[in-house]
Write a protein that holds these residues in place. Sequence first.
Motif, PDB file in Angstrom:
ATOM      1  N   ARG B 230     -35.177 -17.139  37.696  1.00 37.22           N
ATOM      2  CA  ARG B 230     -34.497 -17.019  38.941  1.00 37.22           C
ATOM      3  C   ARG B 230     -35.190 -17.726  40.156  1.00 37.22           C
ATOM      4  N   LEU B 231     -36.853 -17.706  39.870  1.00 39.80           N
ATOM      5  CA  LEU B 231     -37.414 -18.328  41.122  1.00 39.80           C
ATOM      6  C   LEU B 231     -37.377 -19.742  40.985  1.00 39.80           C
ATOM      7  N   VAL B 232     -37.431 -20.174  39.722  1.00 45.77           N
ATOM      8  CA  VAL B 232     -37.393 -21.875  39.530  1.00 45.77           C
ATOM      9  C   VAL B 232     -35.674 -22.491  39.966  1.00 45.77           C
ATOM     10  N   LEU B 233     -34.634 -21.553  39.540  1.00 43.76           N
ATOM     11  CA  LEU B 233     -33.262 -21.960  39.728  1.00 43.76           C
ATOM     12  C   LEU B 233     -33.146 -22.012  41.299  1.00 43.76           C
ATOM     13  N   SER B 234     -33.752 -20.973  41.872  1.00 42.90           N
ATOM     14  CA  SER B 234     -33.664 -20.959  43.288  1.00 42.90           C
ATOM     15  C   SER B 234     -34.464 -21.862  44.079  1.00 42.90           C
ATOM     16  N   ALA B 235     -35.651 -21.984  43.950  1.00 42.32           N
ATOM     17  CA  ALA B 235     -36.686 -22.848  44.674  1.00 42.32           C
ATOM     18  C   ALA B 235     -36.594 -24.262  44.280  1.00 42.32           C
ATOM     19  N   ALA B 240     -28.922 -21.527  43.869  1.00 42.76           N
ATOM     20  CA  ALA B 240     -28.564 -20.363  44.745  1.00 42.76           C
ATOM     21  C   ALA B 240     -29.925 -19.687  45.185  1.00 42.76           C
ATOM     22  N   PRO B 241     -29.939 -19.318  46.453  1.00 43.09           N
ATOM     23  CA  PRO B 241     -31.242 -18.491  46.928  1.00 43.09           C
ATOM     24  C   PRO B 241     -31.319 -17.177  45.990  1.00 43.09           C
ATOM     25  N   GLU B 242     -32.725 -16.653  45.907  1.00 48.00           N
ATOM     26  CA  GLU B 242     -32.752 -15.785  45.050  1.00 48.00           C
ATOM     27  C   GLU B 242     -31.852 -14.399  45.157  1.00 48.00           C
ATOM     28  N   ASN B 243     -31.658 -13.990  46.440  1.00 48.43           N
ATOM     29  CA  ASN B 243     -30.694 -12.936  46.560  1.00 48.43           C
ATOM     30  C   ASN B 243     -29.202 -13.135  46.254  1.00 48.43           C
ATOM     31  N   LYS B 244     -28.901 -14.302  46.008  1.00 49.52           N
ATOM     32  CA  LYS B 244     -27.789 -14.652  45.470  1.00 49.52           C
ATOM     33  C   LYS B 244     -27.605 -14.836  44.127  1.00 49.52           C
ATOM     34  N   LEU B 245     -28.874 -14.763  43.438  1.00 50.13           N
ATOM     35  CA  LEU B 245     -28.634 -14.940  41.889  1.00 50.13           C
ATOM     36  C   LEU B 245     -29.265 -13.869  41.247  1.00 50.13           C
ATOM     37  N   ARG B 246     -28.456 -13.367  40.199  1.00 47.73           N
ATOM     38  CA  ARG B 246     -29.255 -12.397  39.376  1.00 47.73           C
ATOM     39  C   ARG B 246     -29.225 -12.831  37.934  1.00 47.73           C
ATOM     40  N   VAL B 247     -30.493 -12.690  37.377  1.00 52.33           N
ATOM     41  CA  VAL B 247     -30.721 -13.351  36.012  1.00 52.33           C
ATOM     42  C   VAL B 247     -31.039 -12.292  34.967  1.00 52.33           C
ATOM     43  N   ILE B 248     -30.306 -12.071  33.950  1.00 52.84           N
ATOM     44  CA  ILE B 248     -30.281 -10.981  32.919  1.00 52.84           C
ATOM     45  C   ILE B 248     -30.780 -11.682  31.491  1.00 52.84           C
ATOM     46  N   ALA B 249     -31.904 -11.420  31.149  1.00 58.53           N
ATOM     47  CA  ALA B 249     -32.006 -11.691  29.919  1.00 58.53           C
ATOM     48  C   ALA B 249     -31.929 -10.376  28.774  1.00 58.53           C
ATOM     49  N   PRO B 250     -30.956 -10.110  28.148  1.00 59.20           N
ATOM     50  CA  PRO B 250     -30.600  -8.918  27.493  1.00 59.20           C
ATOM     51  C   PRO B 250     -31.506  -9.043  26.278  1.00 59.20           C
ATOM     52  N   HIS B 532     -36.335  -3.515  31.099  1.00 59.48           N
ATOM     53  CA  HIS B 532     -36.825  -4.857  31.468  1.00 59.48           C
ATOM     54  C   HIS B 532     -35.543  -6.078  31.430  1.00 59.48           C
ATOM     55  N   GLY B 533     -36.035  -7.177  31.972  1.00 59.14           N
ATOM     56  CA  GLY B 533     -35.029  -8.446  31.361  1.00 59.14           C
ATOM     57  C   GLY B 533     -33.888  -8.473  32.382  1.00 59.14           C
ATOM     58  N   ASP B 534     -33.980  -7.680  33.733  1.00 56.33           N
ATOM     59  CA  ASP B 534     -32.829  -7.853  34.568  1.00 56.33           C
ATOM     60  C   ASP B 534     -33.359  -8.168  36.010  1.00 56.33           C
ATOM     61  N   THR B 535     -33.028  -9.198  36.684  1.00 53.16           N
ATOM     62  CA  THR B 535     -33.722  -9.293  38.037  1.00 53.16           C
ATOM     63  C   THR B 535     -33.174  -8.163  39.029  1.00 53.16           C
ATOM     64  N   ASP B 536     -31.794  -7.659  38.887  1.00 54.47           N
ATOM     65  CA  ASP B 536     -31.520  -6.632  39.745  1.00 54.47           C
ATOM     66  C   ASP B 536     -32.076  -5.164  39.445  1.00 54.47           C
ATOM     67  N   LYS B 537     -32.815  -5.205  38.261  1.00 53.77           N
ATOM     68  CA  LYS B 537     -33.320  -3.839  38.185  1.00 53.77           C
ATOM     69  C   LYS B 537     -35.006  -3.630  38.452  1.00 53.77           C
ATOM     70  N   VAL B 538     -35.584  -4.807  37.943  1.00 45.19           N
ATOM     71  CA  VAL B 538     -36.901  -5.066  38.065  1.00 45.19           C
ATOM     72  C   VAL B 538     -37.100  -5.876  38.947  1.00 45.19           C
ATOM     73  N   GLN B 539     -38.087  -5.526  40.215  1.00 46.02           N
ATOM     74  CA  GLN B 539     -38.133  -6.359  41.197  1.00 46.02           C
ATOM     75  C   GLN B 539     -38.655  -7.875  41.029  1.00 46.02           C
TER      76      GLN B 539
END
Lengths: 150, 779
Positions: B230-235, B240-250, B532-539
């Motif tokens: 998410r950091l790299v995709l945003s920065a 999209a900016p980080e607050n507009k992007l959720r990345v989930i690695a199930p 683990h594995g979800d940017t909306d759950k783990v900060q």
Amino acid sequence: MDLSGEYRIPASRERVWEFLNDPDILKQCIPGCEAIAKDGDDKFSATVVLRIGPMKVRFTGNVSLTDKVYPESYRISGEGSGGIAGHAKGGANVRLTQDGSETILNYSVDTHIGGKIAQLGSRLISSTSKKLADQFFGKFTEVASQSVSA
Amino acid sequence: MGIEGIGARVARKEDKRFITGKGRYTDDMSVPGMKHAHFVRSPHPHATITGIDKSAAENMPGVIAVLDGEQMATDGIGNLICGWMIHSKDGSPMKMGAWRPLAQKTVRYVGDGVVVVIAETKSQARDAAEKVVVSYEELPSVVEAVDAIEPGAPQLHPEAENNLIYDWEIGDSSAADKAIAEAAHVTEIEITNNRLSPNPMEPRAALGHYDGGEDHYTLWTTSQNPHVARLVLSAFYNVAPENKLRVIAPDVGGGFGSKIYIYPEEIVCLWASKRAGVPVKWVSDRTEAFMTDAHGRDHVSKVKMAFDANNRITGLKVDTIANLGAYMSLFSSSVPTYLYATLLSGQYAIPAIHCNVRTVYTNTVPVDAYRGAGRPEATYLLERTGETAARELGVSPAELRRANFVRSFPYQTPVIMCYDAGDYETSLNAAMKAADWDGIGARKAEAASRGKKRGIGMSCYIEACGIAPSAAVGSLGAGVGLWESAEVRVNAVGTIEILTGSHSHGQGHETTFAQLVAERFGVPIDSVSIVHGDTDKVQMGMGTYGSRSGAVGMSAIVKALDKVEAKAKKIAAHLMEADEGDIVIENGALKVAGTDKNVPWFQMALAAYTAHNLPSGMEPGLKEGAFYDPTNFTFPAGCYICEVEVDPDTGKTEVIQFVAADDFGNIINPMIVEGQVHGGIAQGIGQALLEGVRYDADGQLLTASYMDYCMPRADDLPSFNVSTSNTPCPGNPLGIKGCGEAGAIGSPPALINAITDAIGNNNLSMPATPEKVWAAANA
């Protein structure tokens, strides 16, 4: 990948040379050749279907005759695209030597393949090329012999 | 330990869903309106794109969009980047060539993505992709790194003259030269580390979903580190900016490093989901994986090792050329430098070391970290060189190693690393005893009577795990810090959720992390869930690689548990009208030490949430978070011994026995550690005997299926004999070092040393195929 071979044809060198430049004869001899059309001097377009291991590929491409030294030698080369299967190019240097009333045909073939054909079929290219070369020159010898006796 | 606490051989909680087909992987994810992507890839290793005709494809059934690199550029999507800056020895920064998610103008390896087709079904996307006509003008290509830096070689990137990315060094060159000049003996050898394809069981996949109503993106992806994604995709990629992007690695089915990096396909799926207005899923097929998953290793090194008259190593000089492929992958620059050359002291006290590394571009798949990442290269180089030296000097390879071991700690090497703890002799002795090293003579004779050549070889490895102190890696060029985060949520009924930035893709975190909680609070592991594995759950988190989840990830959990424990004790003390200093936690209850007064764990938790009777001023609830930044690397080490039998008529090698004696510090779950070692050794044997990525001279990838790329199978492997010893790591609260990569690091040199011992010819490279072994045995 390089390979070579030799055939003996019961015809004069000049007759063999004629056949080698005749699109109708080439079409009969190129394995899997569905169509061949003359685009210009020594240039043809062709559609060829080849089986390489698990793949059956229809190549569309160009065939050209270059480095012609009448009636001794030329190079027949082709370049084709098999769409998503990849691409192939290759050629054969052909040399004719008169031996009495017969002609000895020597060839050496080189092939380059790319894309999926290379990834999945590279192990088979050497044997496939050998087989195709044998088919082509074997058929050519047969056709040339028949034309002479006919 | 309790029956489920630290050190217990607990069966993995996650295995029930994996072995019953209930795992939830990226390809299992589906969202309404989802469509399918297929990539049109370059069949040429190097070519100029002279035209793209999409018209026929666009008219194919089911096609929604056919998109190319020019459109991505128009939408402002950025280049893929390498996130670790390396400076050449002349001070200049590494030469990073532009890597577009979809190629524009130039393709640089077979498999470079050019066009993406999005259609209703996978088959329609694939059929339409066949109709995309890309015209190329072929350019000369180069495959081998040593050829790519020759004058006149084909040039890949205008930014990198002569394809040279950097020319870097570490250590003291003149000191190493002096040691070699004054040596009683110098062993010289050229070492090649073969190119490998990572082959996780689950191929890469991505599902991008753009929600126009919220202007928000979601990406499901096969990632070892979704937060870094998410950091790299945003920065950098401007998706999209980080607050507009959720990345989930199930659930992710293995990574071995290859799923650390951000690849073009994830970026394309996200971008295309907005551009085409539909959620877009892509799943790699196996041949695509061979063509696009970052490869590993591919080093060629020249080595000189100097000895004094007493067979003590006095100096080491290494010159390495590393192939990074067509583009610089996310952490590619760090692998042949700080993850490799800093380990060139091995287990040995070597006063002078110098290593020069040149990395180069070639028309091949990008190369990055693969299980071990740099440390297998260092170990293979050192342990092959040491073995060769023992043969040249006519001394026992075991005794030569023993005479040169580091014996007092901490030990500062000449190449940055400071070893904190270890006991190399204990591992060596344990392995030699387990392998019956001294009895090899009789076994060789017995094999010879059957016409077979038997040989034995060893390898003493060290590696650096638990990456890594953020300030230290920052000073070495890392673009990120390498701490880890954790949050412990105690629910009102006393069950516990652990949120961790460490991602699990086979490591068994759902079990081991729960065992840590069971140990601390005496609660059953079934009442502990790992999230683990979800940017909306783990900060935030830095993910799993470099055997860091135990040493760094669990240390963060320990810090958060400390805070939870302190508050829980305050609540319990208040409820029992006792002094909080007298409260102990045992068997799921908070007790007043030395009395029978106690409050069950769940009752304390309920009290925290009802908040009817809390100490004055205390906030309700029981939830604590922590960030842990390690103070040093950890240094797992061990001794591996391999015994082989070679059939001199066929060149086939049979691995007769394989012994691993490892020091991983403290161990949470011995069964999971053994599994990691088994898997690592299997991959190491694969590298040494079977695996190798091959390109032909034209730059075509020849090993793109399991017909041509040979993976280890059960019947290639013996039953492993593994054991551990323990010098606790002083650098983290649990005293653990990490075990995820050791097997793959320690095993290849042991195997090659054994084969070369058997055949009596030291000149053998990996993979030691029957053809090569036969040729070497009959040379």
